[in-house]
Write an enzyme that holds these catalytic residues in place. Structure first.
Site, short mmCIF file in Angstrom:
data_model
loop_
_atom_site.label_atom_id
_atom_site.label_comp_id
_atom_site.label_asym_id
_atom_site.label_seq_id
_atom_site.Cartn_x
_atom_site.Cartn_y
_atom_site.Cartn_z
N GLU A 45 -8.67 -4.11 -6.25
CA GLU A 45 -7.41 -3.46 -5.91
C GLU A 45 -6.28 -4.04 -6.77
O GLU A 45 -6.28 -5.23 -7.10
CB GLU A 45 -7.13 -3.66 -4.42
N HIS A 72 -3.80 -13.43 -0.12
CA HIS A 72 -2.43 -13.21 0.37
C HIS A 72 -2.10 -14.27 1.40
O HIS A 72 -2.92 -14.59 2.26
CB HIS A 72 -2.28 -11.83 1.03
N HIS A 87 -12.02 -8.72 -5.93
CA HIS A 87 -11.71 -7.39 -5.39
C HIS A 87 -10.83 -6.69 -6.41
O HIS A 87 -9.88 -7.28 -6.93
CB HIS A 87 -11.01 -7.57 -4.04
N HIS A 146 0.85 -1.20 0.00
CA HIS A 146 0.00 0.00 0.00
C HIS A 146 0.88 1.25 0.00
O HIS A 146 0.76 2.12 0.85
CB HIS A 146 -0.94 0.02 1.21
N ASP A 202 -9.14 -10.81 0.47
CA ASP A 202 -8.34 -10.27 1.56
C ASP A 202 -8.75 -10.82 2.93
O ASP A 202 -7.97 -10.72 3.88
CB ASP A 202 -8.42 -8.74 1.58
N TYR A 215 -2.25 -8.19 10.03
CA TYR A 215 -3.08 -7.86 8.87
C TYR A 215 -4.43 -7.33 9.32
O TYR A 215 -4.91 -6.29 8.85
CB TYR A 215 -3.25 -9.11 7.99
N HIS A 231 -11.90 -5.46 2.54
CA HIS A 231 -11.91 -4.17 3.21
C HIS A 231 -12.26 -3.02 2.26
O HIS A 231 -12.08 -1.85 2.63
CB HIS A 231 -10.52 -3.91 3.84
N ASP A 240 -3.33 -5.17 -6.47
CA ASP A 240 -2.56 -6.37 -6.13
C ASP A 240 -3.31 -7.64 -6.50
O ASP A 240 -2.71 -8.73 -6.54
CB ASP A 240 -2.19 -6.38 -4.64
#
Length: 398
Positions: free
Chosen positions: A81, A225, A79, A23, A164, A192, A145, A83
């Site tokens: 994002e 992850h 998701h 991030h 996540d 996390y 999130h 990554d």
């Protein structure tokens, strides 16, 4: 990297051993991480998520070795994002018409990031996608999130692809929870949660209860992850439920910065006073300057604490840069059911305590008292006051 998870699911993600920041520079990843992508084969074939953009070409090249890309029937993006979705542009150049299943919010996210009109198929909780003998059941997981997040549950194999949720930043050659160091695994999972999911505690609890109400058997949890939960996978679900209830241990954390060691001496003597009044409490001290302590490790300890004490010398009618920074992070995480107090040294004006207390109160902490400040370098009398201050704190928190 690819390996079989079971007869129908293959891991096709990337283990990033070198990753130390995530991030941007907001999150430390001392043990590296992984970007988990999964290939599910049945009568139809689905690809779940991808990897971070720097590994996009490598991802597509390795995926070609695993499967003819044109035989992929569906892409599922849990998701948006980067990554998780970063390899999509590279992949979609190869198979541009392949439908992408994701939430309506994820469509907005993906369009906003990649400016492409791919073949998006919006899904919501309860929608299903048949692969033949198995099917996916989609479960929206807003604010776990991001607003666009969802989980995908694979029937037959009873696998929850949780993105996540239930993940950790942990690189390992052993990608299953029963094969890695349990201390590292637990710490990284807690870190996390503390640094990313704390503001969304109520969403976490609500979503887990919703999933449990579906009575879906869960034999494995595959996050995006870290390692895959195959041995007692619900252990991490239970931990999330525990952590979501404004978690705390019998711990007090003292966070400070210091210029000429005055505030450090205060911190150490306050800690001694707390221990005198309550030998059972765990007291931990952290210099918040990044040269001394990682900020995300501090946040993890704040998450565990029932109270924190924050100290800074007064500098130019303000507080130190390092303390101001950690307070900003603490405010954003919206901790609840925790107490706090301020302390610090000063030479002239001494506004530091009031500023720290105001920030802590704004962050949702219950302020124990007006704090303690010491003029110049603490003498023996001042150090006694620090220990007495610590004793008062310890007694108040028993």
């Amino acid at each position: 990297m690819s390996f079989s998870i079971n007869k129908s699911v293959t891991y096709v993600g990337k283990i990033d051993w070198e990753l130390k920041k995530f991030h941007g520079d907001e999150l430390s990843t001392h043990h590296g991480s992984s970007y988990n992508s999964y290939l599910v084969r049945d009568e139809k074939i689905a690809l779940i998520d991808s990897v971070w953009a720097p590994f996009a070409k490598e991802f597509v090249s390795n995926l070609k070795k695993e499967i003819d890309l044109k035989t992929i029937d569906y892409i599922i993006i849990n998701h948006g994002e980067p990554d998780h979705s970063g390899a999509l542009p590279e992949l979609m150049r190869e198979i541009p018409d392949t439908p992408i299943y994701c939430t309506a919010n994820a469509i907005k996210s993906l369009k906003g990031q990649y400016h492409q009109e791919w073949n998006f198929i919006p899904v919501k909780t309860g929608d299903k996608l048949s692969l033949g003998s198995k099917e996916f059941i989609f479960i929206e997981a807003r604010m776990l999130h991001w607003p666009d997040t969802m989980f995908s549950y694979l029937t037959g194999d009873n696998i929850l692809f949780s993105n996540d949720g239930f993940g950790q930043h942990l690189a390992s050659e052993h990608m299953f929870n029963d094969l890695v160091d349990q201390g590292d695994l637990y710490h990284e999972a807690l870190k996390y949660y503390a640094n990313i999911l704390t503001p969304f505690n109520s969403f976490v609890e609500k979503k887990i209860n919703e999933i449990l109400s579906l009575n879906l058997p869960v034999d494995m949890i595959c996050p995006s992850h870290g390692v895959i939960w195959r041995d007692n996978p619900l252990q991490m679900v239970n931990k999330y439920m525990e952590w979501a209830k404004n978690y705390q241990e019998n711990q007090i954390s003292i966070i400070y910065d210091t210029m000429w060691n005055s505030t450090r001496q205060m911190a150490e003597n306050i800690a001694a006073g707390i221990r005198q009044s309550d030998p059972d409490v765990t007291v931990k001290l952290f210099n918040s300057n990044s040269n001394h302590t990682d900020k995300n490790d501090i946040i993890t300890e704040v998450f565990k604490s029932k109270a924190i004490l924050v100290g800074s010398p007064t500098i130019n009618k303000g507080i130190s840069y390092a303390v101001a920074g950690i307070l900003e992070m603490i405010k954003g995480l919206a901790f609840k059911n925790k107490k706090a107090a301020a302390f610090g040294s000063y030479g002239w004006s001494g506004e530091g305590n009031k500023l720290i207390s105001a920030e802590l109160e704004h962050g949702g902490f219950e302020i124990i008292n007006e704090g303690l400040k010491v003029l110049w370098n603490p003498d023996d009398e001042s150090l006694i006051k620090c220990r007495e201050f610590g004793q008062t704190i310890g007694e108040a928190l028993k």
